[in-house]
Scaffold this motif. Sequence first.
Motif: not given
Length: 404
Positions: A109-112, A114, A201, A203-206, A231
Motif C-alpha cells: 500500500s502506497v501513499k501519494e 511515495d 506514486a 495517487v494513494s492505493g495498492r 486507487q
Amino acid sequence: MLRVIIVFGLLAVIGGIATWRPDLAEKAYHQAQALIGQGGTQQAAAPQGQQARRPAGPPPVSVTLGRAERRTMPIEVEAVGTVQPIAALQIKSRLDTQVAQVHVAEGASVKEGDLLFTLDDRVLKAQLAQIEAQILRTKAQLEQAVRDRDRAIDLARRNVGTEVARDNAISNVKAVEAQLASDEANRNSIATQLSYTLIRAPVSGRIGSITSKPGAFVRSADVAAMTTINQIDPIYIAFAVPQTTFFEMRAMVQDDPTRIQVEARAGSRTATGSIAFVENQVDLTTGTVTAKALMQNGSEQLWPGAFVPVKVTLGSQQDAVVVPVMALQVGQNGPYVFTVKDGRAAVAQVKVSRTMGDVAVISEGLSGGEQVITSGQLRIANGVAVTERAAGTAEAPAARDPQS
C-alpha cells in the motif's frame, strides 16, 4: 380363485369316472355346475356392495396456506455489481535508461508522493553540469556586451564614435541575452528529465506486480508498464439498473444523491455508499442503465474486479400487498396464485411489482387478507377442494381407488 380351482379339479375327476361309472360322472357334473353358479352370484354381488361404499367425489387435496398481507415495504433494487478502482494507473518510464533501485514491494500500500523507482541519472546530471557551465559563460559574455554597448552609446553621443558601432553593440547585447535564455531553457529541460529518474506514486492505493527490477533497461516507448497502482479507497461499484426503476432513481439523484443508500456485501462485511454516476443512455440489448456507487473502503473489503451483491434502497412503499414467493405460479397468461375460499381453490391472476427475499410485492390482483396456497399446487385446479396441513409436514398421498 380357490373356488375356480376346485371346480376345475372336479371336472378332471368327472372325466376319469366317466370311463367306468357313467352314473356317478353325471352326478358330479351337476354338482360342479351348482358351485359355478354360486361363485358367479357372489362375485357379481361384491362389486355392487363396493360401489355402494365408494365416495361421491375425490378427497380434498392437502396443501399449506399463507396469507396476503399489507405492510410497509422498502423500495429496493438488487443487482450484481463489479468493483472498479477509481483510478488504475500504469507506471511507465519517460526516459530510456536503467532501473537503479526499487523502493516498494509488490502488493504494498502506497501513499501519494511515495518514491517507487530510481532510474540511472548519471548522464543527465553530466548534461546538466555542462549546461550550467554554458550559462556561466553566456552570462560573462553578456556582461561584456553590455559594457561595450554603453561605451559605444557614450562615444556616439559625444560624436567620437560612429552610429554603426553603437548599433552593432546594441545588437550584440540582444544576441547574448537570447543565447542566455536558450541556455536556461536547456537547463530547465534537462532538470525536468532528471526529475523523471525519481518515479513517485501519483495517487494513494495498492501497487501490483513489479515487472522492472533493478538493472532492467526501460524505454519511454515500452508498452508494458513497470507496475500498476489501483486507487481503492474510496472505490466504485458498477451495476445495472432496470429501465423501469431508472427514472425514479435519476430523479432522486438530481434532488439529493445522499438519499439513495447503496449496500454491497463482501464476505462477512457490508460496505455502504451513495450513487456517484449514472450512464447517459439505456443499453438497448438489456434494457438497463449502468450506475456507479462511491463506496468507502478503508478496510479494503472491496477488491477491484470482484463481483458483489448490491442493494439500492430508493425509499419505502406504504400499505403494499405482499405474498410468500412460494405462492407464485407462472402460466400462459402470466403469474398467478391459488386463493382459498370456502375450502376450494380459485385462480387469481396477479402482477408482481418486485420480489424481496421470501416475499413478493403484488401491484394488481390481490387486495390483502386472502389465503393463498404455498405448496401442493401441482395437484390443484380451479375449484378443487383443499384441506390445510401444518407447514413443514409431508404432503398426504393421493387417495387410492378401491378397485385398483
